[in-house]
Design a protein around this motif. Structure first.
Motif, mmCIF file in Angstrom:
data_model
loop_
_atom_site.group_PDB
_atom_site.id
_atom_site.type_symbol
_atom_site.label_atom_id
_atom_site.label_comp_id
_atom_site.label_asym_id
_atom_site.label_seq_id
_atom_site.Cartn_x
_atom_site.Cartn_y
_atom_site.Cartn_z
ATOM 1 N N ILE A 146 74.697 46.829 71.467
ATOM 2 C CA ILE A 146 74.644 45.401 71.174
ATOM 3 C C ILE A 146 76.084 44.916 71.154
ATOM 4 C CG2 ILE A 146 74.016 43.596 69.520
ATOM 5 C CD1 ILE A 146 71.803 45.409 68.477
ATOM 6 N N VAL A 147 76.368 43.881 71.973
ATOM 7 C CA VAL A 147 77.726 43.337 72.049
ATOM 8 C C VAL A 147 77.709 41.841 71.799
ATOM 9 C CG1 VAL A 147 78.469 45.111 73.702
ATOM 10 C CG2 VAL A 147 77.680 42.906 74.543
ATOM 11 N N ASP A 148 78.845 41.332 71.358
ATOM 12 C CA ASP A 148 79.038 39.895 71.218
ATOM 13 C C ASP A 148 79.010 39.305 72.629
ATOM 14 O OD1 ASP A 148 80.708 37.402 71.315
ATOM 15 O OD2 ASP A 148 80.776 37.740 69.150
ATOM 16 N N ALA A 149 78.110 38.377 72.881
ATOM 17 C CA ALA A 149 77.932 37.847 74.233
ATOM 18 C C ALA A 149 79.159 37.101 74.742
ATOM 19 C CB ALA A 149 76.704 36.929 74.278
ATOM 20 N N LYS A 150 79.871 36.447 73.873
ATOM 21 C CA LYS A 150 81.016 35.652 74.327
ATOM 22 C C LYS A 150 82.303 36.465 74.434
ATOM 23 C CE LYS A 150 79.075 31.322 72.754
ATOM 24 N NZ LYS A 150 79.153 30.202 71.826
ATOM 25 N N LEU A 151 82.391 37.570 73.694
ATOM 26 C CA LEU A 151 83.614 38.373 73.683
ATOM 27 C C LEU A 151 83.474 39.736 74.351
ATOM 28 C CD1 LEU A 151 84.709 37.690 69.989
ATOM 29 C CD2 LEU A 151 85.503 36.523 72.064
ATOM 30 N N GLY A 152 82.250 40.251 74.437
ATOM 31 C CA GLY A 152 82.029 41.567 75.004
ATOM 32 C C GLY A 152 82.373 42.715 74.074
ATOM 33 N N THR A 153 82.658 42.398 72.820
ATOM 34 C CA THR A 153 83.023 43.441 71.864
ATOM 35 C C THR A 153 81.775 44.128 71.316
ATOM 36 O OG1 THR A 153 83.152 41.768 70.123
ATOM 37 C CG2 THR A 153 85.217 42.417 71.168
ATOM 38 N N LEU A 154 81.887 45.419 71.129
ATOM 39 C CA LEU A 154 80.781 46.217 70.613
ATOM 40 C C LEU A 154 80.521 45.859 69.154
ATOM 41 C CD1 LEU A 154 78.770 48.537 71.085
ATOM 42 C CD2 LEU A 154 80.574 50.112 70.355
ATOM 43 N N LEU A 155 79.263 45.532 68.851
ATOM 44 C CA LEU A 155 78.865 45.222 67.484
ATOM 45 C C LEU A 155 78.062 46.358 66.859
ATOM 46 C CD1 LEU A 155 77.670 41.542 68.042
ATOM 47 C CD2 LEU A 155 79.854 42.306 67.062
ATOM 48 N N TRP A 156 77.269 47.044 67.691
ATOM 49 C CA TRP A 156 76.389 48.091 67.187
ATOM 50 C C TRP A 156 76.003 48.986 68.350
ATOM 51 C CZ3 TRP A 156 71.405 49.791 68.115
ATOM 52 C CH2 TRP A 156 70.785 50.538 67.096
ATOM 53 N N SER A 157 75.829 50.263 68.059
ATOM 54 C CA SER A 157 75.339 51.171 69.094
ATOM 55 C C SER A 157 74.502 52.263 68.458
ATOM 56 C CB SER A 157 76.497 51.790 69.879
ATOM 57 O OG SER A 157 77.287 52.614 69.051
ATOM 58 N N TRP A 158 73.638 52.807 69.260
ATOM 59 C CA TRP A 158 72.849 53.962 68.858
ATOM 60 C C TRP A 158 72.943 54.953 70.006
ATOM 61 C CZ3 TRP A 158 66.843 54.284 68.197
ATOM 62 C CH2 TRP A 158 66.518 55.487 67.569
ATOM 63 N N THR A 159 73.795 55.942 69.826
ATOM 64 C CA THR A 159 74.048 56.970 70.839
ATOM 65 C C THR A 159 74.038 58.322 70.127
ATOM 66 O OG1 THR A 159 76.453 56.882 70.563
ATOM 67 C CG2 THR A 159 75.474 55.379 72.182
ATOM 68 N N PRO A 160 74.089 59.422 70.867
ATOM 69 C CA PRO A 160 74.079 60.738 70.214
ATOM 70 C C PRO A 160 75.225 60.939 69.214
ATOM 71 C CG PRO A 160 73.631 61.007 72.520
ATOM 72 C CD PRO A 160 74.001 59.554 72.319
#
Length: 166
Positions: A146-160
Protein backbone atom coordinates in the motif's frame (compact mmCIF):
# COMPACT_ATOMS: atom_id res chain seq x y z
CA UNK A 1 -8.63 11.46 -31.88
CA UNK A 2 -5.01 12.43 -32.25
CA UNK A 3 -2.22 11.10 -30.04
CA UNK A 4 -0.37 14.00 -28.38
CA UNK A 5 2.22 12.12 -26.30
CA UNK A 6 3.67 8.72 -25.43
CA UNK A 7 5.41 7.32 -22.36
CA UNK A 8 8.50 5.12 -22.59
CA UNK A 9 10.36 4.48 -19.33
CA UNK A 10 14.16 4.49 -19.51
CA UNK A 11 14.39 0.77 -18.72
CA UNK A 12 12.62 0.07 -22.03
CA UNK A 13 14.97 2.15 -24.19
CA UNK A 14 16.95 -0.98 -25.21
CA UNK A 15 13.72 -2.37 -26.69
CA UNK A 16 13.57 0.44 -29.23
CA UNK A 17 16.58 -0.84 -31.17
CA UNK A 18 15.18 -4.40 -31.00
CA UNK A 19 11.88 -3.24 -32.46
CA UNK A 20 13.59 -1.22 -35.15
CA UNK A 21 15.77 -4.16 -36.22
CA UNK A 22 12.84 -6.61 -36.30
CA UNK A 23 14.63 -9.04 -33.99
CA UNK A 24 13.08 -12.46 -33.72
CA UNK A 25 11.21 -13.08 -30.48
CA UNK A 26 8.88 -11.21 -28.20
CA UNK A 27 9.69 -7.73 -27.02
CA UNK A 28 7.67 -6.67 -24.00
CA UNK A 29 6.84 -3.10 -23.05
CA UNK A 30 4.06 -1.35 -21.19
CA UNK A 31 1.03 -3.62 -21.37
CA UNK A 32 -0.44 -3.48 -17.88
CA UNK A 33 -3.89 -2.03 -17.11
CA UNK A 34 -4.09 1.61 -16.04
CA UNK A 35 -5.89 2.88 -12.93
CA UNK A 36 -7.12 6.50 -13.05
CA UNK A 37 -7.84 8.73 -10.06
CA UNK A 38 -10.03 11.79 -10.70
CA UNK A 39 -10.23 14.25 -7.81
CA UNK A 40 -13.24 16.28 -8.92
CA UNK A 41 -13.08 19.02 -6.27
CA UNK A 42 -16.23 20.87 -7.40
CA UNK A 43 -18.06 17.63 -8.29
CA UNK A 44 -19.09 18.83 -11.76
CA UNK A 45 -17.66 15.90 -13.77
CA UNK A 46 -15.41 18.22 -15.78
CA UNK A 47 -11.64 18.52 -15.38
CA UNK A 48 -10.74 22.06 -14.38
CA UNK A 49 -6.96 22.07 -14.08
CA UNK A 50 -6.98 24.89 -11.52
CA UNK A 51 -8.91 22.77 -8.99
CA UNK A 52 -9.17 19.17 -10.13
CA UNK A 53 -6.50 16.47 -10.46
CA UNK A 54 -6.32 13.43 -12.73
CA UNK A 55 -3.63 10.83 -12.03
CA UNK A 56 -2.81 7.63 -13.93
CA UNK A 57 -1.10 4.63 -12.28
CA UNK A 58 0.28 1.57 -14.06
CA UNK A 59 2.81 -1.22 -13.96
CA UNK A 60 4.66 -2.96 -16.77
CA UNK A 61 3.43 -6.58 -16.67
CA UNK A 62 5.94 -8.65 -18.68
CA UNK A 63 7.85 -5.48 -19.53
CA UNK A 64 9.43 -4.96 -16.12
CA UNK A 65 9.28 -4.49 -12.38
CA UNK A 66 8.22 -0.86 -11.92
CA UNK A 67 5.08 1.14 -11.20
CA UNK A 68 4.56 4.68 -12.47
CA UNK A 69 2.33 7.64 -11.66
CA UNK A 70 1.57 10.39 -14.15
CA UNK A 71 -0.35 13.61 -13.58
CA UNK A 72 -2.56 13.82 -16.66
CA UNK A 73 -4.73 16.71 -15.50
CA UNK A 74 -3.52 18.65 -18.55
CA UNK A 75 -3.74 15.88 -21.17
CA UNK A 76 -1.32 17.50 -23.64
CA UNK A 77 1.43 17.95 -21.03
CA UNK A 78 1.53 14.96 -18.65
CA UNK A 79 4.06 14.92 -15.82
CA UNK A 80 5.79 11.94 -14.24
CA UNK A 81 5.10 12.11 -10.50
CA UNK A 82 6.93 9.05 -9.19
CA UNK A 83 8.38 5.67 -10.04
CA UNK A 84 8.54 2.60 -7.81
CA UNK A 85 11.25 0.11 -8.72
CA UNK A 86 12.03 -3.18 -7.04
CA UNK A 87 15.67 -2.15 -6.69
CA UNK A 88 17.13 1.12 -5.42
CA UNK A 89 13.77 2.56 -4.45
CA UNK A 90 13.83 5.74 -2.40
CA UNK A 91 10.16 5.31 -1.43
CA UNK A 92 10.65 2.25 0.79
CA UNK A 93 11.46 -1.44 0.63
CA UNK A 94 10.00 -2.97 -2.51
CA UNK A 95 12.51 -5.84 -2.65
CA UNK A 96 9.70 -8.39 -3.18
CA UNK A 97 8.38 -6.56 -6.24
CA UNK A 98 8.43 -8.86 -9.26
CA UNK A 99 6.96 -8.20 -12.68
CA UNK A 100 4.21 -5.66 -12.09
CA UNK A 101 1.10 -7.47 -13.34
CA UNK A 102 -1.28 -6.17 -10.68
CA UNK A 103 -3.57 -3.27 -11.59
CA UNK A 104 -3.23 -0.80 -8.72
CA UNK A 105 -6.48 -0.32 -6.84
CA UNK A 106 -7.21 3.20 -5.65
CA UNK A 107 -8.81 3.58 -2.27
CA UNK A 108 -8.78 5.14 1.15
CA UNK A 109 -7.55 3.40 4.29
CA UNK A 110 -7.00 4.31 7.88
CA UNK A 111 -3.27 3.80 8.45
CA UNK A 112 -1.27 5.29 11.28
CA UNK A 113 0.62 8.34 10.04
CA UNK A 114 -1.43 8.69 6.84
CA UNK A 115 -4.33 11.08 6.26
CA UNK A 116 -7.26 8.74 5.52
CA UNK A 117 -8.74 11.43 3.25
CA UNK A 118 -5.78 11.01 0.86
CA UNK A 119 -5.85 8.24 -1.77
CA UNK A 120 -3.66 5.15 -1.60
CA UNK A 121 -2.74 2.48 -4.13
CA UNK A 122 -2.99 -1.18 -3.23
CA UNK A 123 -1.22 -3.72 -5.43
CA UNK A 124 0.23 -7.20 -5.35
CA UNK A 125 3.98 -7.75 -5.24
CA UNK A 126 3.96 -9.15 -8.76
CA UNK A 127 5.00 -12.24 -10.64
CA UNK A 128 8.28 -14.13 -10.35
CA UNK A 129 9.32 -14.94 -13.96
CA UNK A 130 11.31 -17.97 -12.80
CA UNK A 131 7.92 -19.71 -12.74
CA UNK A 132 8.12 -19.69 -16.54
CA UNK A 133 11.04 -22.11 -16.46
CA UNK A 134 10.36 -24.34 -13.47
CA UNK A 135 8.24 -24.81 -10.39
CA UNK A 136 10.88 -23.59 -7.95
CA UNK A 137 9.96 -21.59 -4.89
CA UNK A 138 9.18 -17.95 -5.64
CA UNK A 139 11.85 -15.39 -4.82
CA UNK A 140 9.69 -12.38 -5.77
CA UNK A 141 6.06 -11.39 -5.82
CA UNK A 142 5.19 -12.65 -2.36
CA UNK A 143 3.14 -9.89 -0.82
CA UNK A 144 0.92 -6.83 -0.92
CA UNK A 145 1.91 -3.16 -0.90
CA UNK A 146 0.00 0.00 0.00
CA UNK A 147 1.53 3.31 -1.10
CA UNK A 148 0.58 6.96 -0.90
CA UNK A 149 -0.97 7.59 -4.32
CA UNK A 150 0.36 11.11 -4.68
CA UNK A 151 3.89 10.47 -3.37
CA UNK A 152 4.55 6.80 -4.11
CA UNK A 153 5.91 6.27 -0.61
CA UNK A 154 5.40 2.91 1.04
CA UNK A 155 2.78 3.04 3.80
CA UNK A 156 2.28 -0.66 4.53
CA UNK A 157 3.41 -4.01 3.22
CA UNK A 158 2.87 -7.66 3.87
CA UNK A 159 5.82 -9.68 2.60
CA UNK A 160 7.82 -12.63 3.96
CA UNK A 161 10.25 -10.26 5.68
CA UNK A 162 7.94 -7.42 6.72
CA UNK A 163 4.39 -7.32 8.02
CA UNK A 164 2.60 -4.16 9.00
CA UNK A 165 3.10 -0.43 8.60
CA UNK A 166 6.44 1.21 7.96
Amino acid sequence: IKESWAFIPTELYPNLSKLKSDEIGKVYGMDAPVAVFFDDVDNDGVVDSTKDTVLAFFGMRRGGTSYYALNITQPDSPKLIWTIKSKNSTQGDFSELGQTWSKPHIGYVNLKGHDNEEPVLIFGAGYDPQKDENAATDNKGRGIYIVDAKLGTLLWSWTPDVTGSK
